[in-house]
Design an enzyme around this catalytic site. Structure first.
Site: not given
Length: 408
Positions: A133, A198, A219, A281
């Site tokens: 990530e 992100h 997510h 997560d």
């Protein structure tokens, strides 16, 4: 050598298509060898009376950072093993250990620890490959990730990482960054799944990213752009793109906090169970008492506070991580989002198995697949977790109340 057989009977079996009441699952040498209604006669098998509990495929968590007081970025093999042992208690039978943005040296060290831990892991959830990530993220959408390490995709850097490690299953990045499309194509050429995360991308950028291999939204909603204005004109963001691109998969932190019930219902209504994966997560504080904790490396990570079932920044201005467990995700989808149990289970079994490319062996109760199973009651309380036909976890509290009958 005789076959090792296990029979689980008197359970409600959750199959890909229906729930078989009073059913039996037979396991032979770690594989599912039979599924049927009623109590099958299996000579020589160890028999487990499920006492009417549900028998489901093992939960697959494709995005997880830690638990039980440990984080995968801690810099040691033991952390990997302890996290796997923590989450098996909540029904997780397989996971993708996930990194955070960091120095390149720390990332390479974490990948080395994964290889060692995978060989030593005997009593926890299986490792399906690493999820990287970052660090190729938008600083405007850093969330709880450290913006100091965020940068554009660097071919020399990511090729070095990929040459160094062959355990990477997926890699999340912001698609609007310079070089991100080339990065996605390169990952796909190696059989690695690129995902958007992100990101401040608008719809058009996400669509092009999808065409270059980014078929998953990490997510969903969290650290992700929505409708925005640029020079007075409105633009659809990454969230809208996730909805509009029918073939794009999304993963959601279904703890009821990162996404409240109305948004969980919306995701389910538009994307459906077949395109939505449930993820924890989870950070190191998962399975621990509320209070202060550390996000990321134990030595220099970010101090956070855990309260109200979630981790927050110390000033409580934003969420800083999840403390969800897999059973909680299913429970939330059923009880808060009104999703039928069959589909809620699909979202943490068959759907992630397909996304990760392991559906030929995992994600459903079918003959010939790995015997990764979980037994739970009507409130999704885990009674037993089985991995490759071995009982890895047996709930002590359940045994004290109503022991599962095991007979030769």
């Amino acid at each position: 050598m005789s076959d090792k057989k296990l029979k689980i009977y008197n359970g409600s079996i959750i199959t890909p298509y229906r729930i078989i009441k009073n059913g039996t699952v037979v396991i032979t040498n770690g594989m599912i060898s039979a599924i049927a209604a009623g109590d099958l006669d299996v000579p020589g098998a160890i028999a487990i009376n499920a006492e009417g509990k549900y028998i489901a495929p093992g939960f697959i968590d494709m995005h997880i950072h830690g638990g039980g007081g440990y984080d995968f970025m801690d810099g040691d093999v033991n952390s990997f093993l302890k996290i796997a042992e923590t989450h098996v208690k909540y029904g997780t039978t397989a996971m993708c250990p996930t990194t955070l943005t960091s120095e390149l040296s720390d990332l390479l060290e974490t990948l080395e620890h994964y290889e060692i831990a995978k060989k030593q892991n005997k009593s926890g959830a299986q490792f399906l490959g690493m999820h990287l990530e970052g660090p190729y993220f938008s600083k405007n959408q850093s969330g709880a990730q450290d913006p100091r390490y965020m940068r554009n995709p660097d071919p020399d850097e990511y090729k070095k990482v990929l040459f160094h490690a062959h355990s990477i299953r997926r890699w999340s990045a912001a698609p609007e960054l310079k070089g991100a499309y080339e990065f996605g194509r390169y990952l796909r050429s190696l059989g690695i799944l690129p995902a958007i995360a992100h990101t401040d991308a608008i719809y058009e950028e996400v669509l092009e990213a999808f065409e270059n291999g980014y078929t998953l939204a990490t997510h969903f909603y969290s650290a992700m752009s929505g409708v925005s204005r640029r020079n007075a004109f409105r633009y659809a963001g990454a969230v809208e793109a996730g909805y509009l691109i029918d073939e794009m998969d999304v993963e959601i932190i279904a703890d009821g906090i990162h996404l409240p019930a109305p948004l969980l219902k919306l995701v389910y209504k538009i994307k459906g169970a077949s395109r939505t994966a449930l993820i924890t997560d989870a950070m190191r504080a998962t399975g621990m008492q509320p209070g202060k904790s550390i996000l990321g490396n134990i030595k220099d990570g970010l101090e956070v506070i855990v309260e109200d079932g979630v981790a927050k920044l110390m000033d409580r201005s934003a969420f800083a991580g999840s403390v969800a467990t897999a059973d909680r995700l299913v429970r939330t989808m059923v009880k808060s989002a009104d999703v039928p149990l069959l589909e809620a289970v699909q979202m943490i079994t068959a759907t992630p198995a397909r996304i990760l490319g392991v559906a030929d062996k995992k994600g459903s109760i079918q003959e010939g697949k790995d015997a990764d199973l979980v037994l739970f009651d009507d409130n999704i309380n885990i009674a037993m977790t089985i991995i490759n036909g071995e009982i890895i976890y047996n709930s002590a509290s359940e045994l004290k109340k109503r022991p599962l009958e095991i007979t030769a």
